[in-house]
Design a protein around this motif. Sequence first.
Motif, PDB file in Angstrom:
ATOM      1  N   LYS A 186     -85.771 -19.091  41.194  1.00 30.32           N
ATOM      2  CA  LYS A 186     -85.563 -18.199  42.340  1.00 30.32           C
ATOM      3  C   LYS A 186     -85.309 -18.984  43.628  1.00 30.32           C
ATOM      4  O   LYS A 186     -84.364 -18.695  44.367  1.00 30.32           O
ATOM      5  CB  LYS A 186     -86.793 -17.290  42.542  1.00 30.32           C
ATOM      6  CG  LYS A 186     -87.193 -16.492  41.328  1.00 30.32           C
ATOM      7  CD  LYS A 186     -88.333 -15.565  41.627  1.00 30.32           C
ATOM      8  CE  LYS A 186     -89.599 -16.247  42.085  1.00 30.32           C
ATOM      9  NZ  LYS A 186     -90.278 -17.066  41.072  1.00 30.32           N
ATOM     10  N   SER A 187     -86.171 -19.971  43.870  1.00 30.96           N
ATOM     11  CA  SER A 187     -86.009 -20.746  45.106  1.00 30.96           C
ATOM     12  C   SER A 187     -84.720 -21.567  45.075  1.00 30.96           C
ATOM     13  O   SER A 187     -84.044 -21.708  46.102  1.00 30.96           O
ATOM     14  CB  SER A 187     -87.209 -21.664  45.318  1.00 30.96           C
ATOM     15  OG  SER A 187     -88.361 -20.884  45.516  1.00 30.96           O
ATOM     16  N   LEU A 246     -82.039 -19.307  46.114  1.00 30.08           N
ATOM     17  CA  LEU A 246     -82.020 -19.109  47.571  1.00 30.08           C
ATOM     18  C   LEU A 246     -81.452 -20.338  48.289  1.00 30.08           C
ATOM     19  O   LEU A 246     -80.713 -20.211  49.268  1.00 30.08           O
ATOM     20  CB  LEU A 246     -83.432 -18.829  48.100  1.00 30.08           C
ATOM     21  CG  LEU A 246     -83.997 -17.423  47.936  1.00 30.08           C
ATOM     22  CD1 LEU A 246     -85.167 -17.216  48.890  1.00 30.08           C
ATOM     23  CD2 LEU A 246     -82.970 -16.346  48.184  1.00 30.08           C
ATOM     24  N   GLY A 249     -78.280 -20.066  50.439  1.00 28.33           N
ATOM     25  CA  GLY A 249     -78.576 -20.389  51.839  1.00 28.33           C
ATOM     26  C   GLY A 249     -77.804 -21.614  52.325  1.00 28.33           C
ATOM     27  O   GLY A 249     -78.001 -22.064  53.449  1.00 28.33           O
ATOM     28  N   ARG A 281     -74.463 -21.603  58.716  1.00 26.62           N
ATOM     29  CA  ARG A 281     -75.848 -21.129  58.576  1.00 26.62           C
ATOM     30  C   ARG A 281     -76.381 -20.548  59.870  1.00 26.62           C
ATOM     31  O   ARG A 281     -76.970 -19.483  59.896  1.00 26.62           O
ATOM     32  CB  ARG A 281     -76.759 -22.293  58.167  1.00 26.62           C
ATOM     33  CG  ARG A 281     -76.941 -22.468  56.700  1.00 26.62           C
ATOM     34  CD  ARG A 281     -78.247 -23.158  56.349  1.00 26.62           C
ATOM     35  NE  ARG A 281     -78.536 -24.390  57.051  1.00 26.62           N
ATOM     36  CZ  ARG A 281     -78.134 -25.589  56.673  1.00 26.62           C
ATOM     37  NH1 ARG A 281     -77.395 -25.728  55.603  1.00 26.62           N
ATOM     38  NH2 ARG A 281     -78.458 -26.670  57.354  1.00 26.62           N
ATOM     39  N   PHE A 305     -83.400 -17.011  57.915  1.00 32.59           N
ATOM     40  CA  PHE A 305     -84.360 -17.452  56.885  1.00 32.59           C
ATOM     41  C   PHE A 305     -85.776 -17.001  57.236  1.00 32.59           C
ATOM     42  O   PHE A 305     -86.198 -17.110  58.381  1.00 32.59           O
ATOM     43  CB  PHE A 305     -84.378 -18.980  56.789  1.00 32.59           C
ATOM     44  CG  PHE A 305     -83.092 -19.569  56.271  1.00 32.59           C
ATOM     45  CD1 PHE A 305     -82.865 -19.686  54.906  1.00 32.59           C
ATOM     46  CD2 PHE A 305     -82.111 -20.012  57.148  1.00 32.59           C
ATOM     47  CE1 PHE A 305     -81.691 -20.228  54.428  1.00 32.59           C
ATOM     48  CE2 PHE A 305     -80.928 -20.561  56.669  1.00 32.59           C
ATOM     49  CZ  PHE A 305     -80.727 -20.667  55.305  1.00 32.59           C
ATOM     50  N   PHE A 345     -89.623 -17.609  55.372  1.00 27.50           N
ATOM     51  CA  PHE A 345     -90.260 -18.251  54.225  1.00 27.50           C
ATOM     52  C   PHE A 345     -91.733 -17.890  54.118  1.00 27.50           C
ATOM     53  O   PHE A 345     -92.283 -17.214  54.980  1.00 27.50           O
ATOM     54  CB  PHE A 345     -90.038 -19.762  54.276  1.00 27.50           C
ATOM     55  CG  PHE A 345     -88.602 -20.103  54.001  1.00 27.50           C
ATOM     56  CD1 PHE A 345     -88.120 -20.064  52.711  1.00 27.50           C
ATOM     57  CD2 PHE A 345     -87.729 -20.389  55.030  1.00 27.50           C
ATOM     58  CE1 PHE A 345     -86.795 -20.331  52.435  1.00 27.50           C
ATOM     59  CE2 PHE A 345     -86.404 -20.655  54.772  1.00 27.50           C
ATOM     60  CZ  PHE A 345     -85.927 -20.626  53.474  1.00 27.50           C
ATOM     61  N   LEU A 367     -82.435 -14.366  54.025  1.00 28.78           N
ATOM     62  CA  LEU A 367     -83.045 -14.853  52.785  1.00 28.78           C
ATOM     63  C   LEU A 367     -84.537 -15.041  53.029  1.00 28.78           C
ATOM     64  O   LEU A 367     -84.920 -15.743  53.962  1.00 28.78           O
ATOM     65  CB  LEU A 367     -82.415 -16.184  52.378  1.00 28.78           C
ATOM     66  CG  LEU A 367     -80.900 -16.144  52.196  1.00 28.78           C
ATOM     67  CD1 LEU A 367     -80.360 -17.550  51.988  1.00 28.78           C
ATOM     68  CD2 LEU A 367     -80.514 -15.255  51.026  1.00 28.78           C
ATOM     69  N   ASP A 385     -88.183 -16.018  51.179  1.00 22.53           N
ATOM     70  CA  ASP A 385     -88.831 -16.570  49.992  1.00 22.53           C
ATOM     71  C   ASP A 385     -90.335 -16.291  50.070  1.00 22.53           C
ATOM     72  O   ASP A 385     -91.045 -16.926  50.857  1.00 22.53           O
ATOM     73  CB  ASP A 385     -88.561 -18.075  49.905  1.00 22.53           C
ATOM     74  CG  ASP A 385     -88.962 -18.650  48.558  1.00 22.53           C
ATOM     75  OD1 ASP A 385     -89.450 -17.878  47.713  1.00 22.53           O
ATOM     76  OD2 ASP A 385     -88.786 -19.856  48.365  1.00 22.53           O
ATOM     77  N   ILE A 408     -82.208 -10.554  50.906  1.00 20.26           N
ATOM     78  CA  ILE A 408     -82.716 -10.914  49.572  1.00 20.26           C
ATOM     79  C   ILE A 408     -84.150 -11.417  49.746  1.00 20.26           C
ATOM     80  O   ILE A 408     -84.389 -12.339  50.532  1.00 20.26           O
ATOM     81  CB  ILE A 408     -81.876 -12.030  48.920  1.00 20.26           C
ATOM     82  CG1 ILE A 408     -80.411 -11.604  48.824  1.00 20.26           C
ATOM     83  CG2 ILE A 408     -82.424 -12.374  47.542  1.00 20.26           C
ATOM     84  CD1 ILE A 408     -79.501 -12.705  48.315  1.00 20.26           C
ATOM     85  N   VAL A 435     -87.358 -12.893  47.714  1.00 22.35           N
ATOM     86  CA  VAL A 435     -88.058 -13.372  46.518  1.00 22.35           C
ATOM     87  C   VAL A 435     -89.509 -12.963  46.664  1.00 22.35           C
ATOM     88  O   VAL A 435     -90.129 -13.227  47.693  1.00 22.35           O
ATOM     89  CB  VAL A 435     -87.954 -14.909  46.403  1.00 22.35           C
ATOM     90  CG1 VAL A 435     -88.918 -15.440  45.362  1.00 22.35           C
ATOM     91  CG2 VAL A 435     -86.535 -15.313  46.054  1.00 22.35           C
ATOM     92  N   SER A 485     -84.153 -28.722  53.573  1.00 22.01           N
ATOM     93  CA  SER A 485     -85.010 -28.105  52.548  1.00 22.01           C
ATOM     94  C   SER A 485     -86.475 -28.522  52.709  1.00 22.01           C
ATOM     95  O   SER A 485     -87.364 -27.874  52.158  1.00 22.01           O
ATOM     96  CB  SER A 485     -84.512 -28.473  51.152  1.00 22.01           C
ATOM     97  OG  SER A 485     -84.431 -29.864  51.018  1.00 22.01           O
TER      98      SER A 485
END
Lengths: 244, 147
Positions: free
Chosen positions: A49-50, A53, A57, A88, A94, A96, A171, A173, A203, A205, B143
Amino acid sequence: MGEILALDASGLTKVYGSGHTEVVALRDASMRVRRGEVVALLGPSGAGKSTFLLCVGLINPPTRGGIAIGGRRVQDGARSFGDLRRFRRENIGFVFQKSNLIPFLSAIENVQVVGELIGRPPSLARRRAMELLEALGVGPRAFNMPTQLSGGEQQRVTVARALANRPSLILADEPTAALDSKRGRQVMELFRDVAHEHGTGVIVVTHDHRALDVFDTVYEMEDGMLKPAAHEQVAETVRQPGTA
Amino acid sequence: MSGWSDVTVYTGAQQEDLLLRGSVDRARRQIQLFRVLLTLISAVIMALIIYTLTLDKLHPLALLKLIGAPNRTIIGLILQQALIMGGLAFGVGYGVGLKLFPMFPRRVLVTNDDLLRVAGIVLLISVFSSLLGIWKAMRVAPSEAIG
């Protein structure tokens, strides 16, 4: 002329390593998200899943497959079109698991910084940041530092930050992992309201099965493979939380 | 008098030169060396401070990259920090000098040219000492802000 989708990801495959150390994290995953649609992505830990993303992303390029966001083709396999970081900041928001606010900036500055990054004058970026914080119910806390905010408030500020650039796609998460069930549901409903109001594709997660009724579409991921969850299964999950 | 065998005649400029080439010159060279060493040490200390401050901010820097901040913004932030530190150090140094120099046994003369030169050196040290921090910041992946 076809509908412009918030996200059109087709055939995403992500392979880490090579030879006998090769790990396939994503296998031919495809997802289409309309503007204003809220999508949940379920699946066990390590299902990919991540990774999905990170690919959509534009943080980690897929090994194969294409990504179009807001009708613009941005990625084809490892090949990208244009400056992804710029894309982006102008098109993706984003959120998280941890609130991920910049610790030395106040709530309003955390939101304002996104506006400034996309070239808005500071005064305009600040006004827009204040509007968003007020709309999300954290206006009175705008000048507090992140450590002075509760988990729910921090997550609302993060949502405000994700909206500051008027993105095509948000997105998230596991955005409710650190919240209690009531706050978690509020945040999920917030995503739905934001998506419907702003026409943003979202989206999320999540492992929080109690709030699945908030979503327009539910996908499942297992062993890197993505598939829409069956309606009956989702309904069953909503009736019996934690059994999926 | 210059014809006498037991004496040497010097002009004023030659006398000044003779004095400067002797013990005064040696002291001047020692001070110069001391100054160069201090400059190098302060540059190293400042580079380490900025590098440590950058290490402390790796997560926010990764986050900025994640939300799309261009490299020039991140470089600008680190440079700005270094220049503010350099400016403060210059100001503090100047202020302390004003208070302390009158207490020195010899008169300390700091001309405007000296101040400008020191300001230029501080500027250079600030810029060069931030390079290590900038290098580290450029290597952070967006990330890293996740999880």
